[in-house]
Motif scaffolding. Structure first.
Motif, PDB file in Angstrom:
ATOM      1  N   ILE A 108      16.234   2.409 -11.431  1.00 52.43           N
ATOM      2  CA  ILE A 108      15.894   1.097 -10.888  1.00 52.43           C
ATOM      3  C   ILE A 108      14.823   0.507 -11.807  1.00 52.43           C
ATOM      4  O   ILE A 108      13.737   1.072 -11.948  1.00 52.43           O
ATOM      5  CB  ILE A 108      15.379   1.197  -9.440  1.00 52.43           C
ATOM      6  N   VAL A 109      15.153  -0.611 -12.445  1.00 47.47           N
ATOM      7  CA  VAL A 109      14.218  -1.259 -13.360  1.00 47.47           C
ATOM      8  C   VAL A 109      13.385  -2.255 -12.555  1.00 47.47           C
ATOM      9  O   VAL A 109      13.926  -3.069 -11.800  1.00 47.47           O
ATOM     10  CB  VAL A 109      14.962  -1.962 -14.516  1.00 47.47           C
ATOM     11  N   THR A 110      12.064  -2.151 -12.716  1.00 51.57           N
ATOM     12  CA  THR A 110      11.143  -2.943 -11.911  1.00 51.57           C
ATOM     13  C   THR A 110      10.123  -3.660 -12.785  1.00 51.57           C
ATOM     14  O   THR A 110       9.952  -3.334 -13.959  1.00 51.57           O
ATOM     15  CB  THR A 110      10.357  -2.038 -10.935  1.00 51.57           C
ATOM     16  N   ARG A 111       9.453  -4.617 -12.155  1.00 51.62           N
ATOM     17  CA  ARG A 111       8.310  -5.260 -12.795  1.00 51.62           C
ATOM     18  C   ARG A 111       7.264  -5.518 -11.729  1.00 51.62           C
ATOM     19  O   ARG A 111       7.573  -5.550 -10.534  1.00 51.62           O
ATOM     20  CB  ARG A 111       8.686  -6.556 -13.501  1.00 51.62           C
ATOM     21  N   ALA A 112       6.051  -5.690 -12.171  1.00 49.79           N
ATOM     22  CA  ALA A 112       4.978  -6.094 -11.265  1.00 49.79           C
ATOM     23  C   ALA A 112       4.038  -7.006 -12.037  1.00 49.79           C
ATOM     24  O   ALA A 112       3.739  -6.762 -13.205  1.00 49.79           O
ATOM     25  CB  ALA A 112       4.217  -4.883 -10.730  1.00 49.79           C
ATOM     26  N   ASP A 113       3.614  -8.051 -11.370  1.00 44.63           N
ATOM     27  CA  ASP A 113       2.590  -8.936 -11.907  1.00 44.63           C
ATOM     28  C   ASP A 113       1.340  -8.732 -11.072  1.00 44.63           C
ATOM     29  O   ASP A 113       1.405  -8.709  -9.839  1.00 44.63           O
ATOM     30  CB  ASP A 113       3.034 -10.398 -11.847  1.00 44.63           C
ATOM     31  N   VAL A 114       0.214  -8.559 -11.753  1.00 44.92           N
ATOM     32  CA  VAL A 114      -1.060  -8.341 -11.070  1.00 44.92           C
ATOM     33  C   VAL A 114      -1.944  -9.559 -11.321  1.00 44.92           C
ATOM     34  O   VAL A 114      -2.103  -9.997 -12.461  1.00 44.92           O
ATOM     35  CB  VAL A 114      -1.753  -7.050 -11.563  1.00 44.92           C
ATOM     36  N   PHE A 115      -2.486 -10.075 -10.234  1.00 47.80           N
ATOM     37  CA  PHE A 115      -3.319 -11.276 -10.276  1.00 47.80           C
ATOM     38  C   PHE A 115      -4.716 -10.938  -9.791  1.00 47.80           C
ATOM     39  O   PHE A 115      -4.887 -10.149  -8.870  1.00 47.80           O
ATOM     40  CB  PHE A 115      -2.747 -12.363  -9.350  1.00 47.80           C
ATOM     41  N   ALA A 116      -5.721 -11.561 -10.396  1.00 49.57           N
ATOM     42  CA  ALA A 116      -7.094 -11.508  -9.886  1.00 49.57           C
ATOM     43  C   ALA A 116      -7.285 -12.775  -9.058  1.00 49.57           C
ATOM     44  O   ALA A 116      -7.020 -13.880  -9.538  1.00 49.57           O
ATOM     45  CB  ALA A 116      -8.104 -11.441 -11.020  1.00 49.57           C
ATOM     46  N   ARG A 117      -7.719 -12.606  -7.822  1.00 47.38           N
ATOM     47  CA  ARG A 117      -7.932 -13.750  -6.933  1.00 47.38           C
ATOM     48  C   ARG A 117      -9.426 -13.959  -6.747  1.00 47.38           C
ATOM     49  O   ARG A 117     -10.165 -13.030  -6.437  1.00 47.38           O
ATOM     50  CB  ARG A 117      -7.270 -13.508  -5.584  1.00 47.38           C
TER      51      ARG A 117
END
Length: 139
Positions: A108-117
């Motif tokens: 399963i190919v995945t991605r994640a985007d991480v944001f600073a709030r």
């Protein structure tokens, strides 16, 4: 409803996430969002959030996104994960949005985007790309 409960139960068994104070923010098919408050002990020598926190949150969000795509009785484990650190993690909390790019029987190919709030503003600080492998739940 089963999918949400499945993710919540698994999430509650992760001691490291409990130590970090990570929160499960949303679960939909193929997407999971997590959050963690940036505390002083999570900083690196320049005062920004440590990349290890960004990596952990992104990896877990991507893994749970993958888990929403597989049958009961199975879990996933990270086989490979790459991170691009785009900006310093400066803010009040980190938000990781994991998603499935392609779901197969073996990978399963995945991605994640991480944001600073900080307040209402979210700034993209990291993008992860990885591969999850379905495994039997009774390892």
């Amino acid at each position: 409803m089963f999918m949400q409960r499945r993710i919540e139960e698994s999430f509650s068994r992760q001691g490291f996430l409990t130590l970090l104070g990570a929160r499960l923010l949303s679960v939909t098919p193929g997407e999971v969002t997590l959050g963690v408050t940036l505390r002083p002990e999570f900083s690196q020598q320049h005062g920004a959030g440590h990349a290890g926190i960004s990596f952990t949150l992104g990896d877990v969000a991507a893994g749970y996104a993958a888990l929403t795509q597989i049958e009961p009785g199975m879990e996933v484990m990270t086989s490979e994960m790459k991170i691009h650190l785009l900006r310093p993690a400066i803010g009040d909390e980190l938000i990781a949005k994991g998603s499935v790019i392609k779901s197969g029987r073996r990978l399963i190919v995945t991605r994640a985007d991480v944001f600073a709030r900080r307040g209402a503003e979210e700034v993209l600080i990291a993008t992860l790309l990885g591969t999850m492998v379905p495994v039997a739940a009774d390892l």
